[in-house]
Design a protein around this motif. Structure first.
Motif, PDB file in Angstrom:
ATOM      1  N   LEU A   1     -32.155  14.228 -12.820  1.00 45.59           N
ATOM      2  CA  LEU A   1     -32.058  13.482 -11.603  1.00 45.59           C
ATOM      3  C   LEU A   1     -30.629  12.598 -11.223  1.00 45.59           C
ATOM      4  CD1 LEU A   1     -32.507  13.147  -8.163  1.00 45.59           C
ATOM      5  CD2 LEU A   1     -34.074  11.424  -9.224  1.00 45.59           C
ATOM      6  N   LEU A   2     -29.812  13.248 -10.276  1.00 41.91           N
ATOM      7  CA  LEU A   2     -28.605  12.739  -9.532  1.00 41.91           C
ATOM      8  C   LEU A   2     -28.544  12.032  -8.798  1.00 41.91           C
ATOM      9  CD1 LEU A   2     -25.596  11.426 -10.767  1.00 41.91           C
ATOM     10  CD2 LEU A   2     -25.177  14.094 -10.221  1.00 41.91           C
ATOM     11  N   THR A   3     -28.555  11.407  -8.085  1.00 45.61           N
ATOM     12  CA  THR A   3     -28.591  11.051  -6.809  1.00 45.61           C
ATOM     13  C   THR A   3     -27.398  10.404  -5.688  1.00 45.61           C
ATOM     14  OG1 THR A   3     -30.787  10.082  -6.840  1.00 45.61           O
ATOM     15  CG2 THR A   3     -29.189  10.066  -5.461  1.00 45.61           C
ATOM     16  N   TYR A   4     -27.090  10.944  -4.822  1.00 46.81           N
ATOM     17  CA  TYR A   4     -25.687  10.583  -4.683  1.00 46.81           C
ATOM     18  C   TYR A   4     -25.713   9.619  -3.468  1.00 46.81           C
ATOM     19  CZ  TYR A   4     -23.226  14.966  -6.586  1.00 46.81           C
ATOM     20  OH  TYR A   4     -22.315  15.519  -6.617  1.00 46.81           O
ATOM     21  N   GLU A   5     -25.372   8.580  -3.878  1.00 46.71           N
ATOM     22  CA  GLU A   5     -26.405   7.195  -3.138  1.00 46.71           C
ATOM     23  C   GLU A   5     -25.817   7.327  -1.591  1.00 46.71           C
ATOM     24  OE1 GLU A   5     -28.847   5.458  -3.978  1.00 46.71           O
ATOM     25  OE2 GLU A   5     -28.596   5.822  -5.780  1.00 46.71           O
ATOM     26  N   GLY A   6     -26.860   7.586  -0.610  1.00 44.92           N
ATOM     27  CA  GLY A   6     -26.149   6.709   0.566  1.00 44.92           C
ATOM     28  C   GLY A   6     -25.417   8.422   1.934  1.00 44.92           C
ATOM     29  N   MET A   7     -25.726   9.941   0.900  1.00 44.10           N
ATOM     30  CA  MET A   7     -25.373  10.498   1.572  1.00 44.10           C
ATOM     31  C   MET A   7     -26.623  11.217   1.918  1.00 44.10           C
ATOM     32  SD  MET A   7     -22.642  11.481   1.135  1.00 44.10           S
ATOM     33  CE  MET A   7     -22.850  13.115   1.214  1.00 44.10           C
ATOM     34  N   PRO A   8     -26.569  11.688   2.915  1.00 42.85           N
ATOM     35  CA  PRO A   8     -27.358  12.636   4.284  1.00 42.85           C
ATOM     36  C   PRO A   8     -27.682  14.100   4.000  1.00 42.85           C
ATOM     37  CG  PRO A   8     -25.742  12.277   5.559  1.00 42.85           C
ATOM     38  CD  PRO A   8     -25.165  11.770   4.200  1.00 42.85           C
ATOM     39  N   HIS A   9     -28.111  15.034   4.126  1.00 43.99           N
ATOM     40  CA  HIS A   9     -28.648  16.296   3.769  1.00 43.99           C
ATOM     41  C   HIS A   9     -27.545  17.355   2.703  1.00 43.99           C
ATOM     42  CE1 HIS A   9     -31.271  19.540   2.858  1.00 43.99           C
ATOM     43  NE2 HIS A   9     -30.645  20.402   3.369  1.00 43.99           N
ATOM     44  N   ASN A  10     -26.476  17.716   3.566  1.00 40.48           N
ATOM     45  CA  ASN A  10     -25.389  18.855   3.613  1.00 40.48           C
ATOM     46  C   ASN A  10     -24.466  17.602   2.515  1.00 40.48           C
ATOM     47  OD1 ASN A  10     -26.060  19.443   5.674  1.00 40.48           O
ATOM     48  ND2 ASN A  10     -25.578  21.347   5.468  1.00 40.48           N
ATOM     49  N   LEU A  11     -25.038  17.476   1.361  1.00 44.49           N
ATOM     50  CA  LEU A  11     -23.829  17.456   0.134  1.00 44.49           C
ATOM     51  C   LEU A  11     -22.960  18.332  -0.194  1.00 44.49           C
ATOM     52  CD1 LEU A  11     -26.767  16.300  -2.752  1.00 44.49           C
ATOM     53  CD2 LEU A  11     -25.434  14.845  -1.588  1.00 44.49           C
ATOM     54  N   GLY A  12     -23.343  19.686  -0.333  1.00 46.28           N
ATOM     55  CA  GLY A  12     -22.466  20.736   0.033  1.00 46.28           C
ATOM     56  C   GLY A  12     -21.480  21.124   0.277  1.00 46.28           C
ATOM     57  N   ASP A  13     -21.802  20.489   1.485  1.00 49.91           N
ATOM     58  CA  ASP A  13     -19.767  20.670   2.990  1.00 49.91           C
ATOM     59  C   ASP A  13     -19.633  19.250   2.761  1.00 49.91           C
ATOM     60  OD1 ASP A  13     -21.153  23.462   3.890  1.00 49.91           O
ATOM     61  OD2 ASP A  13     -22.882  21.987   4.609  1.00 49.91           O
ATOM     62  N   ALA A  14     -19.994  18.074   2.239  1.00 45.88           N
ATOM     63  CA  ALA A  14     -19.443  16.947   2.344  1.00 45.88           C
ATOM     64  C   ALA A  14     -18.347  17.035   1.327  1.00 45.88           C
ATOM     65  CB  ALA A  14     -20.376  15.969   2.803  1.00 45.88           C
ATOM     66  N   VAL A  15     -19.422  16.878  -0.012  1.00 46.77           N
ATOM     67  CA  VAL A  15     -18.507  16.632  -0.959  1.00 46.77           C
ATOM     68  C   VAL A  15     -18.680  17.529  -2.067  1.00 46.77           C
ATOM     69  CG1 VAL A  15     -18.687  13.737  -1.151  1.00 46.77           C
ATOM     70  CG2 VAL A  15     -20.512  15.555  -2.220  1.00 46.77           C
TER      71      VAL A  15
END
Length: 278
Positions: free
Chosen positions: A247-261
């Motif tokens: 498990l890898l968590t992107y701290e502070g990120m909301p749902h759309n990881l793939g679009d934001a980063v």
């Protein structure tokens, strides 16, 4: 300018599924042509997504692996099924199987973003021989334990693009490029709202948490640290239940990881694949 932009849109191939629905797909491969061929990466986009949403991923991934992208039925350039075609995760899995069979691809590294990851999970459970590794981004085992069940009524009330714009803080962190947010809202808002409502209604009825131990392949779970659609606890449960998961968590990120980063996501996929010796 509009005509030029349209002329330069990515070209897609088409495959007809077993039930007659026409599906769009594409290969991007910028690997060194003299090196041994690697098993390809298969990208499955989220609900309301399309091939173009992988714009930041593919330049990173396709330099190392051949990349197959498939537009789920009812999305992008794929045909929107009518009411005579039920929507199920199982039918979406059949679409993937049939495309891989038609292209002679025996096994893939599957990368699923949100709903695309639902299909990836089911394939890893039902057809383990076809999935070499599984990378899941903001993708829980179905949407039953989320607030998504309320979305279809709201979409019917205000329209799809208005709904997406109203929920944009659930999707992007503060400070995201406004141009990206606007493009995302226009892209998602261009989908068929009736199909999206059918799609989300089905996904919100499904939960296969108890079957997660059947996922035998190495699995990367990338979770939003601030998950407004479900909860971060769901990703921790997945890590504990899938035998070979990390498990890898992107701290502070909301749902759309793939679009934001997107580039960060793609680099983490490559790092995971290197750790698996792929």
């Amino acid at each position: 300018m509009t005509e030029l932009a349209h002329a330069l849109s990515p070209s897609m191939e088409f495959h007809t599924a077993g039930d007659g629905i026409r599906l769009a797909w594409r290969v991007d491969d910028f690997t060194d042509p003299w090196r041994p061929r690697r098993e390809p990466i298969l990208l499955l986009h989220p609900a309301m997504g399309a091939y173009r949403r992988w714009y930041g991923w593919i330049p990173v991934l396709a330099r190392e692996f051949p990349v197959i992208s498939m537009e789920l039925r009812g999305h992008g350039a794929s045909e929107v099924p009518d009411e005579s075609h039920p929507i199920t995760v199982e039918r979406l899995c059949d679409d993937v199987r049939e495309l891989l069979d038609a292209t002679g691809v025996a096994r893939v590294h599957l990368v699923g973003n949100s709903a695309g990851g639902y299909v990836g999970q089911r394939l890893a459970i039902e057809d383990p021989q076809r999935i070499a590794t599984l990378s899941l981004f903001a993708s829980t085992p179905g949407l039953r334990n989320s607030k998504a069940g309320t979305w279809p009524a709201e979409i019917a009330r205000v329209g799809l693009e208005t709904f997406v714009r109203a929920t944009v803080t659930d999707r992007f962190p503060e400070g995201t490029d406004p141009g990206l947010v606007d493009w995302f809202c226009r892209q998602t808002g261009g989908n068929d709202p009736h199909w999206i409502s059918r799609f989300v209604t089905h996904m919100a009825s499904r939960d296969w948490t108890e079957e997660l131990p059947r996922i035998a392949c190495p699995t990367l779970i990338v979770a939003p640290g601030h998950e407004p659609i479900g909860s971060h606890t769901q990703y921790e449960i997945m890590r504990d239940m899938i035998p070979r998961a990390e498990l890898l968590t992107y701290e502070g990120m909301p749902h759309n990881l793939g679009d934001a980063v997107p580039e960060r996501c793609a680099r983490d996929v490559l790092g995971f694949l290197r750790r698996q010796g792929a």
